[in-house]
Write an enzyme that holds these catalytic residues in place. Structure first.
Site, PDB file in Angstrom:
ATOM      1  CG  MET A 174       1.849   0.163   2.643  1.00 38.31           C
ATOM      2  SD  MET A 174       2.077  -1.639   2.602  1.00 38.31           S
ATOM      3  CE  MET A 174       3.565  -1.774   1.587  1.00 38.31           C
ATOM      4  CB  CYS A 175       4.012   4.863  -0.191  1.00 38.77           C
ATOM      5  SG  CYS A 175       5.396   5.566   0.735  1.00 38.77           S
ATOM      6  N   GLY A 176       5.931   3.439  -1.530  1.00 37.70           N
ATOM      7  CA  GLY A 176       7.124   2.880  -2.154  1.00 37.70           C
ATOM      8  C   GLY A 176       8.302   2.818  -1.204  1.00 37.70           C
ATOM      9  N   GLY A 227       8.130   5.087   1.897  1.00 37.04           N
ATOM     10  CA  GLY A 227       7.725   5.708   3.157  1.00 37.04           C
ATOM     11  C   GLY A 227       7.509   7.201   3.046  1.00 37.04           C
ATOM     12  CB  SER A 274       6.918   1.554   2.137  1.00 39.77           C
ATOM     13  OG  SER A 274       6.219   2.261   3.138  1.00 39.77           O
TER      14      SER A 274
END
Length: 281
Positions: free
Chosen positions: A249-251, A253, A279
């Site tokens: 995950m991240c901010g 995707g 995300s």
């Protein structure tokens, strides 16, 4: 969980592919450059003035689920087909994706093509390295609109992506979340809540059970992916278990796909890897 790996391609190998291309087996370069909302750079303008020959521009801000309030959610099959047809890309084409940063947004574009069943898609590792070897590029604004194609996505790999509802079910259950590697590609300060998110109104912090692995840690000089031995030491040092399935995950995707690429490179995808679409947003 999807075990389909993102395939890396060196600039030298890319040039080799170009030399062997045929009309029925074309090699199409795709510029998947994208920048964070707080970055003033304009990816489309840069494409118009500097690009690989025979490139197409893939707009991550446009090729998405337009019914969703969240950025970069995967489009429907119909939306993806329509966008790729406009780029003139055919099912028989070998698609080579790059971005101007090196390895930032291009992994997300490769992953998107892969999710929709396009098998011959590769990640150029990478554009700055390509330029360093002084391979040919185009530096003018004179490019024609490609003729639309009849591209048809073969399928949608639902095992490659995890939804909000599925993710919440996992992280809300302490016993369940310990059965997964959950990796967050955002900066460590955003992960801990010490730095704000770049999108106004979003709190920082992290999901229960997640481990911090900022995407920059898997990249080296010129934003090339680190060698496999170094990557393995890095992911092992934060407790990644190759015998567990992994969620990245991240901010929104995008940079999560950088982590997926690194894990694919070292074979830590035996139990499958899913991207949390949307995300932290």
């Amino acid at each position: 969980m999807s075990k389909k790996a993102i395939q890396l391609l060196s600039p030298y190998s890319f040039r080799g592919l170009l030399s062997s291309a045929r009309q029925d087996a074309r090699v199409i370069a795709v510029d998947g450059s994208w920048y964070m909302p707080n970055n003033p750079r304009n990816a489309k303008e840069e494409f118009d003035n500097l690009r690989l020959e025979n490139s197409r521009f893939f707009d991550l801000d446009a090729v998405k689920d337009n019914s969703s309030p969240y950025p970069h959610m995967l489009p429907s099959i119909e939306e993806f087909n329509q966008s790729v047809r406009k780029l003139g890309i055919k099912n028989s084409d070998k698609v080579i994706v790059y971005d101007k940063t090196g390895n930032f947004s291009a992994p997300r574009v490769v992953w998107t093509f892969s999710v929709f069943g396009h098998e011959n898609v590769y990640l150029l590792n990478n554009f700055p390295e390509y330029e360093r070897y002084k391979y040919p590029v185009l530096k003018d604004n004179d490019h024609t609109t490609p003729e639309p194609s009849d591209f048809e996505a073969k399928n949608f790999d639902k095992d490659a992506v995890i939804s909000f509802e599925q993710f919440v079910e996992i992280v809300s259950n302490e016993n369940l979340r310990t059965k997964y590697n959950i990796l967050d590609a955002r900066s460590h300060d955003r992960f801990t809540g010490e730095a704000p998110e770049p999108r106004p109104g979003l709190p920082s912090g992290h999901a229960p059970g997640a481990k911090s692995l900022p995407f920059g840690k898997v990249l080296g000089e010129n934003n090339l992916f680190l060698d496999s031995s170094t990557l393995t030491k890095i992911v092992d040092s934060i407790g990644v278990d190759p015998e567990k399935p992994t969620i990245v995950m991240c901010g929104t995707g995008v940079t999560a796909c950088i982590l997926k690429t690194a894990l694919d490179k070292i074979g830590y995808n035996k139990k499958g890897i899913q991207v949390y679409d949307g995300s932290w947003t």
